[in-house]
Design a protein around this motif. Structure first.
Motif, short mmCIF file in Angstrom:
data_model
loop_
_atom_site.label_atom_id
_atom_site.label_comp_id
_atom_site.label_asym_id
_atom_site.label_seq_id
_atom_site.Cartn_x
_atom_site.Cartn_y
_atom_site.Cartn_z
N GLU A 66 0.83 -1.20 0.00
CA GLU A 66 0.00 0.00 0.00
C GLU A 66 0.86 1.25 0.00
O GLU A 66 1.79 1.39 0.81
CB GLU A 66 -0.94 0.02 1.21
CG GLU A 66 -1.90 1.19 1.17
CD GLU A 66 -3.03 1.07 2.16
OE1 GLU A 66 -4.06 1.72 1.96
OE2 GLU A 66 -2.88 0.32 3.14
N LEU A 67 0.56 2.16 -0.89
CA LEU A 67 1.22 3.45 -0.95
C LEU A 67 0.50 4.44 -0.06
O LEU A 67 -0.65 4.24 0.32
CB LEU A 67 1.23 3.99 -2.39
CG LEU A 67 1.93 3.14 -3.45
CD1 LEU A 67 1.73 3.77 -4.81
CD2 LEU A 67 3.41 3.00 -3.14
N THR A 68 1.16 5.54 0.29
CA THR A 68 0.47 6.60 1.00
C THR A 68 -0.57 7.23 0.07
O THR A 68 -0.50 7.10 -1.15
CB THR A 68 1.46 7.69 1.45
OG1 THR A 68 2.00 8.34 0.28
CG2 THR A 68 2.60 7.10 2.27
N HIS A 69 -1.51 7.94 0.67
CA HIS A 69 -2.56 8.59 -0.13
C HIS A 69 -1.94 9.57 -1.13
O HIS A 69 -2.36 9.64 -2.29
CB HIS A 69 -3.52 9.32 0.81
CG HIS A 69 -4.67 9.97 0.10
ND1 HIS A 69 -5.68 9.26 -0.50
CD2 HIS A 69 -4.95 11.28 -0.11
CE1 HIS A 69 -6.54 10.09 -1.03
NE2 HIS A 69 -6.13 11.32 -0.83
N HIS A 70 -0.92 10.30 -0.70
CA HIS A 70 -0.26 11.26 -1.59
C HIS A 70 0.41 10.55 -2.75
O HIS A 70 0.29 10.96 -3.92
CB HIS A 70 0.77 12.09 -0.82
CG HIS A 70 1.56 13.01 -1.70
ND1 HIS A 70 2.78 12.65 -2.24
CD2 HIS A 70 1.30 14.27 -2.14
CE1 HIS A 70 3.23 13.65 -2.99
NE2 HIS A 70 2.36 14.64 -2.93
N ASP A 71 1.14 9.46 -2.46
CA ASP A 71 1.84 8.74 -3.52
C ASP A 71 0.87 8.10 -4.49
O ASP A 71 1.12 8.06 -5.70
CB ASP A 71 2.76 7.67 -2.91
CG ASP A 71 4.00 8.27 -2.28
OD1 ASP A 71 4.28 9.45 -2.54
OD2 ASP A 71 4.68 7.56 -1.51
N LYS A 72 -0.26 7.59 -3.97
CA LYS A 72 -1.28 7.04 -4.87
C LYS A 72 -1.78 8.11 -5.83
O LYS A 72 -2.02 7.85 -7.00
CB LYS A 72 -2.45 6.49 -4.06
CG LYS A 72 -2.23 5.12 -3.45
CD LYS A 72 -3.51 4.65 -2.79
CE LYS A 72 -3.35 3.27 -2.18
NZ LYS A 72 -4.60 2.81 -1.55
N GLY A 73 -1.98 9.31 -5.28
CA GLY A 73 -2.54 10.39 -6.08
C GLY A 73 -1.63 10.85 -7.20
O GLY A 73 -2.09 11.31 -8.25
N THR A 74 -0.33 10.75 -6.99
CA THR A 74 0.63 11.23 -7.99
C THR A 74 1.09 10.14 -8.94
O THR A 74 1.59 10.43 -10.02
CB THR A 74 1.86 11.85 -7.30
OG1 THR A 74 2.45 10.88 -6.40
CG2 THR A 74 1.47 13.09 -6.51
N ARG A 75 0.92 8.89 -8.57
CA ARG A 75 1.38 7.78 -9.40
C ARG A 75 0.47 7.64 -10.64
O ARG A 75 -0.74 7.57 -10.53
CB ARG A 75 1.37 6.48 -8.60
CG ARG A 75 1.93 5.29 -9.37
CD ARG A 75 1.86 4.04 -8.53
NE ARG A 75 2.48 2.92 -9.23
CZ ARG A 75 2.42 1.67 -8.82
NH1 ARG A 75 1.78 1.37 -7.71
NH2 ARG A 75 3.01 0.71 -9.51
N CYS A 76 1.08 7.60 -11.81
CA CYS A 76 0.35 7.45 -13.08
C CYS A 76 -0.75 8.50 -13.22
O CYS A 76 -1.84 8.21 -13.73
CB CYS A 76 -0.24 6.05 -13.19
SG CYS A 76 0.97 4.72 -13.10
N LEU A 77 -0.47 9.72 -12.79
CA LEU A 77 -1.50 10.75 -12.74
C LEU A 77 -2.10 11.04 -14.11
O LEU A 77 -3.32 11.19 -14.24
CB LEU A 77 -0.94 12.03 -12.12
CG LEU A 77 -1.90 13.22 -12.02
CD1 LEU A 77 -3.13 12.85 -11.21
CD2 LEU A 77 -1.20 14.42 -11.41
N ALA A 78 -1.26 11.14 -15.14
CA ALA A 78 -1.77 11.46 -16.48
C ALA A 78 -2.76 10.39 -16.96
O ALA A 78 -3.79 10.71 -17.56
CB ALA A 78 -0.62 11.59 -17.47
N LEU A 79 -2.47 9.12 -16.67
CA LEU A 79 -3.37 8.05 -17.05
C LEU A 79 -4.67 8.14 -16.27
O LEU A 79 -5.77 7.94 -16.82
CB LEU A 79 -2.72 6.69 -16.82
CG LEU A 79 -1.48 6.37 -17.66
CD1 LEU A 79 -0.93 5.00 -17.28
CD2 LEU A 79 -1.79 6.43 -19.15
N LYS A 80 -4.57 8.43 -14.99
CA LYS A 80 -5.78 8.55 -14.16
C LYS A 80 -6.66 9.69 -14.64
O LYS A 80 -7.89 9.58 -14.64
CB LYS A 80 -5.38 8.77 -12.70
CG LYS A 80 -4.73 7.56 -12.05
CD LYS A 80 -4.33 7.85 -10.62
CE LYS A 80 -3.71 6.62 -9.98
NZ LYS A 80 -3.32 6.83 -8.58
N GLN A 81 -6.04 10.78 -15.06
CA GLN A 81 -6.83 11.91 -15.55
C GLN A 81 -7.57 11.54 -16.83
O GLN A 81 -8.74 11.91 -17.01
CB GLN A 81 -5.91 13.11 -15.78
CG GLN A 81 -5.39 13.72 -14.48
CD GLN A 81 -4.32 14.76 -14.69
OE1 GLN A 81 -3.63 14.77 -15.72
NE2 GLN A 81 -4.15 15.66 -13.73
#
Length: 254
Positions: A66-81
Motif C-alpha cells: 500500500e502506498l500513502t494517499h499522496h503517492d497514490k494520487g501522484t502515481r500514473c496521474l496522467a493516465l488517471k486523468q
C-alpha cells in the motif's frame, strides 16, 4: 524528463514484463545517471516492490504494497486523468452514483461538477471536492477515517450503503488479477466495496494498467463480476480478450 514517480512506475511496469533489469540498462533506457536509477531502486526496495541483487533489480512478487494517499494520487496521474475524463461518458443527469475513495475515481469529479446528481462517497477528498458542486446532492458514508488513505469504512459505513440503491458504482482498485480477482489492502474497505457493488445496478472499474497482474490481501469481487472496465491502452492483450469474452465492456481512455 520524467518525474521520479513516473520513472519508478515505468520501472515497475518493465519489471513485470521481464522479471529483472540491470542498473546500467535502466539508466540508458531513461537517459539518467546510474546514481538516479539506484535512488529509484532504493525507494522501490524500501516500499517492498523489488529486491536488489548484484547490479540487478528483481521484482519481489505480484503482491502489492500500500502506498500513502499522496503517492497514490501522484502515481500514473496522467493516465488517471484520462480515465476520469472518459468515465464522464457513463454519467447521466439525475443519476444516483457511488464514488469510492480511490484516487482514480476522484479524477471523475471535475468532469461532472455541473450535472444534477446524487453522489455517495467514502472518500474525504471527494467530499471536499463535491461540496463545491452546486447541483450535486452529496452523501457521505460516515464511519472510521483511515487517515493514511483518507477514506471512511467500518460498521457505520457498511450500514449506510447496505440500505441504499444506486444506478452506478465507480470503483478504483489496488490490484486487478484475472485469477485472484479485484483486490484492495484493507479488510474493512474491501467489505464496504463489496456492499457498494451489491448496491449498484452497474459496476464500473477505473484502473490504469499498472494494476493488472497485481493483487493485495482482500478480495472485493471476481474479475468477471464487473460490468465495465475503463483503463489505458497498455492493458495486456490477454486481459482485454478474456474480459471481453466474459461479456465485460473494456474501454480504452486516450
Amino acid at each position: 524528463m520524467k518525474s521520479s514517480v513516473e520513472r519508478r512506475s515505468e520501472i515497475l511496469s518493465l519489471l513485470k514484463k521481464t522479471g529483472s533489469q540491470k542498473v546500467e540498462s535502466l539508466a540508458r533506457r531513461f537517459q539518467v545517471s546510474s546514481v538516479t536509477i539506484r535512488n529509484d531502486l532504493n525507494q522501490l526496495e524500501q516500499n517492498g516492490y523489488i529486491v536488489r541483487s548484484y547490479g540487478y533489480a528483481v521484482l519481489r512478487s505480484h503482491l502489492t504494497m500500500e502506498l500513502t494517499h499522496h503517492d497514490k494520487g501522484t502515481r500514473c496521474l496522467a493516465l488517471k486523468q484520462k480515465i476520469g475524463k472518459k468515465a464522464r461518458e457513463w454519467v447521466q443527469e439525475n443519476d444516483h452514483i457511488i464514488l469510492d475513495s480511490g484516487t482514480t475515481t476522484r479524477e471523475l469529479i471535475s468532469h461532472i461538477q455541473e450535472l444534477p446528481l446524487t453522489v455517495l462517497t467514502n472518500g474525504l477528498d471527494s467530499v471536499m471536492a463535491l461540496s463545491n458542486c452546486p447541483h450535486i446532492e452529496v452523501r457521505m458514508t460516515g464511519g472510521v477515517l483511515r487517515k493514511g488513505a483518507m477514506s471512511f469504512s467500518g460498521v457505520i459505513a457498511d450500514t449506510c450503503v447496505r440500505y441504499q440503491r444506486f444506478d452506478k458504482l465507480f470503483l478504483g482498485v489496488d490490484g486487478f488479477d484475472l485469477e485472484k480477482g479485484i483486490t484492495t489492502f484493507n479488510e474493512q474497505e474491501a467489505q464496504l466495496n463489496r456492499l457498494m457493488c451489491a448496491a449498484a445496478n452497474k459496476v464500473i472499474v477505473l484502473a490504469d494498467s499498472s494494476k493488472f497482474g497485481q493483487y493485495s490481501n482482500f478480495v472485493i469481487c471476481e474479475a468477471n463480476q464487473i460490468d465495465v472496465l475503463i483503463t489505458d491502452e497498455n492493458i495486456p492483450d490477454n486481459y482485454r480478450i478474456t474480459l471481453e469474452t466474459q461479456g465485460i465492456e473494456v474501454v480504452i481512455a486516450k
